[in-house]
Design a protein around this motif. Structure first.
Motif, PDB file in Angstrom:
ATOM      1  N   PRO A   1      15.728  62.798  82.377  1.00 40.40           N
ATOM      2  CA  PRO A   1      16.865  62.757  81.439  1.00 40.40           C
ATOM      3  C   PRO A   1      17.850  61.626  81.720  1.00 40.40           C
ATOM      4  N   ILE A   2      17.981  61.211  82.973  1.00 40.07           N
ATOM      5  CA  ILE A   2      18.929  60.131  83.302  1.00 40.07           C
ATOM      6  C   ILE A   2      18.509  58.840  82.614  1.00 40.07           C
ATOM      7  N   ASN A   3      17.248  58.445  82.768  1.00 40.95           N
ATOM      8  CA  ASN A   3      16.783  57.217  82.125  1.00 40.95           C
ATOM      9  C   ASN A   3      16.697  57.369  80.608  1.00 40.95           C
ATOM     10  N   ASN A   4      16.435  58.584  80.118  1.00 46.18           N
ATOM     11  CA  ASN A   4      16.440  58.799  78.667  1.00 46.18           C
ATOM     12  C   ASN A   4      17.825  58.591  78.082  1.00 46.18           C
ATOM     13  N   ILE A   5      18.851  59.021  78.797  1.00 41.40           N
ATOM     14  CA  ILE A   5      20.233  58.789  78.347  1.00 41.40           C
ATOM     15  C   ILE A   5      20.536  57.290  78.337  1.00 41.40           C
ATOM     16  N   LEU A   6      20.119  56.597  79.406  1.00 41.71           N
ATOM     17  CA  LEU A   6      20.336  55.148  79.450  1.00 41.71           C
ATOM     18  C   LEU A   6      19.629  54.445  78.294  1.00 41.71           C
ATOM     19  N   TYR A   7      18.435  54.943  77.950  1.00 39.57           N
ATOM     20  CA  TYR A   7      17.640  54.296  76.900  1.00 39.57           C
ATOM     21  C   TYR A   7      18.158  54.620  75.499  1.00 39.57           C
ATOM     22  N   ASN A   8      18.468  55.888  75.251  1.00 37.21           N
ATOM     23  CA  ASN A   8      18.832  56.317  73.906  1.00 37.21           C
ATOM     24  C   ASN A   8      20.322  56.149  73.595  1.00 37.21           C
ATOM     25  N   VAL A   9      21.168  56.349  74.590  1.00 39.04           N
ATOM     26  CA  VAL A   9      22.614  56.288  74.354  1.00 39.04           C
ATOM     27  C   VAL A   9      23.159  54.886  74.631  1.00 39.04           C
ATOM     28  N   PHE A  10      22.768  54.317  75.775  1.00 36.62           N
ATOM     29  CA  PHE A  10      23.315  53.004  76.158  1.00 36.62           C
ATOM     30  C   PHE A  10      22.385  51.859  75.776  1.00 36.62           C
ATOM     31  N   HIS A  11      21.221  52.197  75.201  1.00 38.00           N
ATOM     32  CA  HIS A  11      20.282  51.205  74.671  1.00 38.00           C
ATOM     33  C   HIS A  11      19.820  50.197  75.723  1.00 38.00           C
ATOM     34  N   VAL A  12      19.565  50.715  76.912  1.00 35.71           N
ATOM     35  CA  VAL A  12      18.977  49.871  77.961  1.00 35.71           C
ATOM     36  C   VAL A  12      17.499  49.672  77.631  1.00 35.71           C
ATOM     37  N   PRO A  13      17.000  48.432  77.609  1.00 36.89           N
ATOM     38  CA  PRO A  13      15.584  48.198  77.295  1.00 36.89           C
ATOM     39  C   PRO A  13      14.651  48.947  78.246  1.00 36.89           C
ATOM     40  N   GLN A  14      13.488  49.330  77.728  1.00 38.27           N
ATOM     41  CA  GLN A  14      12.523  50.109  78.508  1.00 38.27           C
ATOM     42  C   GLN A  14      12.160  49.412  79.807  1.00 38.27           C
TER      43      GLN A  14
END
Length: 354
Positions: A190-203
C-alpha cells in the motif's frame, strides 16, 4: 588448627580487644576517607573474630548468613561463568589465533586485526552499524519521550493507547516483519501504491525499501516503531516521578508549555534519558535479527548494503569457519560499545556535578 584451652582463648580475646580498641581510636582521628573506610571494615572483622572465639563455634552467625546468601547466588553465577564469562575470555584469546574449528589452533598475533584494514565487507558492516545507531538512537528517544508525554496526560482511552504503543515490542518479530514487508512491498504494498496513485511517482522510480540505499532507512524506521513502546514505559515512570509542585511553581512564574518542558521536565528526566540512551546504543550495536528478517530475503543472507557487524561475525564464524578472525571483529565491536558507554557515563557524571 590446634584447639585452644580456656586460658589461651581468653588471652587471644584480650589481645584482639586491645587491637580493636586501638583501631577504634585511630578511626576517630583519621582524616583520609578511604583509609577510614578500610579501618571500619577491619573493625567489623575484629568483632567477628571475637564473637567466634567467645561462642566457640567454627562459623560465626554472619559467616553462616553469608554462606546462605552465596548458596542462592551460586547457581546463577556458575551458569554465568560457564556460558558467558569463559566464552568471552576464550573469544579474547581466540582473536589472536587462527582456527577453523577442526585443525589445531595456531598463533596469529595481531594478524587478524591487520586484516580488518583491507576487508571491504568489514568496513561496510562497520559503516552500516554506525549509520543504524546514529539514526535509531535519537529517533527512538524522541518518539518514546513524545509518546510518554502525550500518554501521561488525562486523555480518553489512555490505557488502550499505551497498550497499542507497547504491543510492537512484545509481538513476534517474525510476524511484524512479515507485515512490514507486505506494507512496503515494491509492487503490491500500500505504501508504494499511494506513492504511485496519489503522488504520481513513476513505476520505475518507486522505492525498493529493502534493497540498496533505502534498506538502512527501513531498518531504522522499523526499529523505532518496534522499540519506542518499551522506552515509552520507562519515560512514563520518570514523568510520574516528577513533583507536580514544580509545574505549579513554573506556571505561577508565567512559564508556557515549552518552557515547562525545557526547565522542568527535561532536567528531571536526565537520569532516565541517560539509561535510555545507554541501553539503546548497546542494543543498536548488537542489531542482527532486524537486519536478517527485513533484508535477508528467503535465504537470510544480507547484501553489503544491509550487513551489520553481528551478522558479519556470524558469517565469518559459522559459514566461513574463520573463528579467529570473527573473534577479532567481535573484539572491535566490544571496544566500540565500551568506548561509547564510557563516554556516556563520563558525560552524565559531569552533568550531575554541574
Amino acid at each position: 588448627m590446634a584447639k585452644m584451652d580456656e586460658a589461651q582463648k581468653a588471652e587471644k580475646i584480650a589481645s584482639l580487644q586491645t587491637e580493636l580498641t586501638a583501631l577504634i581510636s585511630a578511626v576517630r582521628t583519621e582524616a583520609d576517607i578511604k583509609k577510614k573506610r578500610k579501618m571500619i571494615a577491619e573493625i567489623g572483622e575484629y568483632n567477628r573474630k571475637i564473637d567466634t572465639l567467645k561462642s566457640g563455634k567454627l562459623l560465626s552467625r554472619e559467616t553462616k548468613r553469608d554462606l546462605v546468601a552465596y548458596s542462592f547466588i551460586a547457581p546463577n553465577f556458575i551458569g554465568f561463568c560457564v556460558f558467558t564469562l569463559i566464552p568471552i575470555i576464550f573469544a579474547f584469546a581466540l582473536a589472536f589465533m587462527k582456527w577453523d574449528g577442526s585443525n589445531p589452533i595456531q598463533w596469529e598475533g595481531i594478524g587478524n586485526f591487520t586484516r580488518l584494514a583491507d576487508d571491504v565487507f568489514f568496513k561496510a558492516a562497520l559503516k552500516n552499524t554506525i549509520i543504524y545507531c546514529v539514526g535509531t538512537v535519537p529517533l527512538t528517544m524522541i518518539a518514546s519521550l513524545a509518546l510518554a508525554i502525550v500518554l501521561n496526560q488525562k486523555v480518553v482511552g489512555r490505557g488502550i493507547f499505551r497498550t497499542l504503543a507497547f504491543f510492537p515490542y512484545v509481538a513476534s518479530l517474525v510476524a511484524i516483519t512479515a507485515v512490514w514487508k507486505m506494507l512496503f512491498h515494491p509492487s503490491k504494498g500500500p505504501i508504494n501504491n499511494i506513492l504511485y496513485n496519489v503522488f504520481h511517482v513513476p513505476q520505475e522510480n518507486l522505492p525498493q525499501w529493502f534493497t540498496g540505499s533505502l534498506v538502512l532507512l527501513s531498518m531504522i524506521l522499523f526499529s523505532v516503531w518496534k522499540y519506542m513502546g518499551y522506552y515509552m514505559v520507562i519515560y512514563l515512570a520518570g514523568l510520574q516521578g516528577i513533583n507536580a509542585e514544580l509545574y505549579e511553581a513554573a506556571g505561577l512564574d508565567g512559564a508556557n508549555t515549552w518552557q515547562k518542558f525545557r526547565y522542568v521536565t527535561w532536567p528531571q528526566l536526565s537520569s532516565t534519558t541517560f539509561f535510555v540512551v545507554v541501553m539503546l546504543t548497546i542494543n543498536c550495536f548488537k542489531v542482527y535479527d532486524v537486519a536478517v528478517m527485513l533484508a535477508g530475503g528467503g535465504s537470510g543472507e544480507l547484501t553489503t548494503s544491509a550487513t551489520v557487524l553481528v551478522y558479519y561475525i556470524y558469517q565469518k564464524a559459522f559459514i566461513d569457519w574463520d573463528l579467529g578472525y570473527s573473534s577479532a571483529v567481535a573484539m572491535v565491536l566490544f571496544l566500540m560499545v565500551l568506548i561509547v558507554t564510557i563516554i556516556q557515563f563520563r558525560g552524565q557524571a559531569r552533568r550531575e556535578r554541574a
